[in-house]
Design an enzyme around this catalytic site. Structure first.
Site, PDB file in Angstrom:
ATOM      1  N   PRO A  33      36.198  40.148  34.222  1.00  0.00           N
ATOM      2  CG  PRO A  33      38.003  40.515  35.615  1.00  0.00           C
ATOM      3  CD  PRO A  33      36.734  39.752  35.520  1.00  0.00           C
ATOM      4  CD  GLU A  34      34.526  36.565  29.167  1.00  0.00           C
ATOM      5  OE1 GLU A  34      34.739  36.396  27.956  1.00  0.00           O
ATOM      6  OE2 GLU A  34      33.488  36.202  29.727  1.00  0.00           O
ATOM      7  CE  LYS A  90      39.767  34.808  29.806  1.00  0.00           C
ATOM      8  NZ  LYS A  90      39.176  33.601  30.428  1.00  0.00           N
ATOM      9  CG  HIS A 151      38.066  41.623  50.148  1.00  0.00           C
ATOM     10  ND1 HIS A 151      38.152  40.499  50.928  1.00  0.00           N
ATOM     11  CD2 HIS A 151      36.788  42.056  50.263  1.00  0.00           C
ATOM     12  CE1 HIS A 151      36.967  40.249  51.478  1.00  0.00           C
ATOM     13  NE2 HIS A 151      36.131  41.186  51.092  1.00  0.00           N
ATOM     14  NE  ARG A 314      34.216  27.847  34.743  1.00  0.00           N
ATOM     15  CZ  ARG A 314      34.166  27.242  35.930  1.00  0.00           C
ATOM     16  NH1 ARG A 314      33.014  26.851  36.436  1.00  0.00           N
ATOM     17  NH2 ARG A 314      35.256  27.031  36.605  1.00  0.00           N
TER      18      ARG A 314
END
Length: 324
Positions: A33-34, A90, A151, A314
């Site tokens: 999710p960006e 975000k 979860h 990254r």
DNA sequence: ACTATTTCCTGGATGC
DNA sequence: TGCATCCAGGAAATAG
């Protein structure tokens, strides 16, 4: 796509590269999710739950996902009407209007604060539920009977009979509340910012432009994938120091960032409709990545192999030929 | 004031 | 077969 299509012999690719490609593919399947993904999810939620009322809340025992104290989250969410769902950076922001509880309503307590007395007939106590999906988080609108994923960290029971669930296997996601409705996400919105402000963000910064793009205090919403894609389109290498970019390059980057995000939102919007449904998880079309996750594959423009380096921990992908 | 690095967390794949 | 190791990501924390 088979190895033949890349024009490379299989033995040219190290096993490590293969493994990494597979991992990236799997990560893709989670729809990291960006900004575009969060935008699409927020729109979907807005369509589904706005107007509904949160009756009660269940919170899991794992502490990581809860950024505000559990008691505060519960007290803020329960007996609140959802007035809208939107995105900030975000973050998913669920706007709430606190309703007077039943016990308060009986004695007909004066609900209008003195400051606004005489202006509005009823007090609207505003609050916000803030959700960050991290890497693997999702917000699901379910029927109460739907099996509860192990979860699951939060369940909001809605007056309509449905449930709004926060599920996140990796627990990088975060839940919090803002009791006065004044949540600040920091940084500027990439799609709202004007060119001048955008250029000013990077002035005098020695950090690599890729790191600057990922810094949420500057620009909010751009993550690893879209940073790589925007830099490729702008023809800028990720390691270039932000301060060394010419005005023209920054202008190009400004356009690329908006272009990439808008295209991704358009794709998501056309196919997301069922994503937030527990039963209808169809996923959604993703923007065709031009460099991200394509290490050693030929550049789509010049056929040179895409390079992968690590910046700020990254992975960063770029074409050494097309990006300067 | 900036910048760079480390830490958190899990599941799936690989290595020995 | 099994156990250790690696890797992905965002952001907060820590170190320089």
């Amino acid at each position: 796509m088979k190895p033949d299509d890349w024009g490379l012999k299989p033995e040219d690719r190290s096993q490590k590269t293969e493994a990494r490609r597979l991992t990236t593919f799997l990560v893709d399947c989670f729809f990291m999710p960006e900004l575009p993904e969060v935008e699409t999810i927020a729109r979907g939620l807005d369509k589904r739950v706005t107007g509904d009322v949160i009756d009660s809340v269940w919170l899991g025992s794992k502490p990581e996902p809860l950024k505000s104290p559990a008691a505060e989250i519960g007290a803020t969410l329960e007996h609140s009407r959802i007035t809208g769902v939107r995105r900030m950076g975000k973050h998913i922001v669920i706007d709430l209007e606190r309703l007077r509880s039943r016990s308060n309503r009986k004695p007909k307590r004066r609900a209008t604060p003195k400051t606004s007395r005489g202006k509005k007939p009823q007090a609207r106590v505003l609050a916000q539920w803030i959700v960050h999906l991290g890497m693997t988080g999702s917000m699901l609108v379910c029927s109460p009977g739907a099996p509860v994923d192990k979860h699951t960290h939060a369940i909001a029971q809605l007056a309509s009979g449905r449930e709004l669930r926060f599920v996140d296997p990796r627990r990088f996601g975060r839940l919090s509340v803002s009791r006065n409705g004044g949540f600040e996400a920091g940084g500027v919105e990439p799609l709202d910012v004007d060119l001048e402000t955008f250029v000013r963000l990077f002035r005098g910064r020695k950090t690599p432009i890729k790191s600057a793009l990922l810094n949420q205090k500057l620009l909010r919403g751009v993550g690893n994938i879209y940073a790589d894609e925007a830099l490729f389109r702008a023809g800028i290498r990720p390691r270039r120091r932000a301060a060394t970019l010419t005005r023209e390059q920054l202008g190009s980057l400004y356009v690329s960032v908006q272009e990439v995000l808008k295209e991704a939102i358009a794709l998501g919007g056309s196919s997301i409709s069922d994503y937030v449904d527990a039963d209808g998880e169809e996923g959604f079309f993703q923007l065709q990545h031009r460099v991200y996750g394509r290490e050693a594959e030929p550049c789509l423009v010049c056929k040179a192999p895409v390079k992968r380096i690590v910046i700020a921990g990254r992975s960063s992908h770029y074409c050494a030929n097309c990006q300067k």
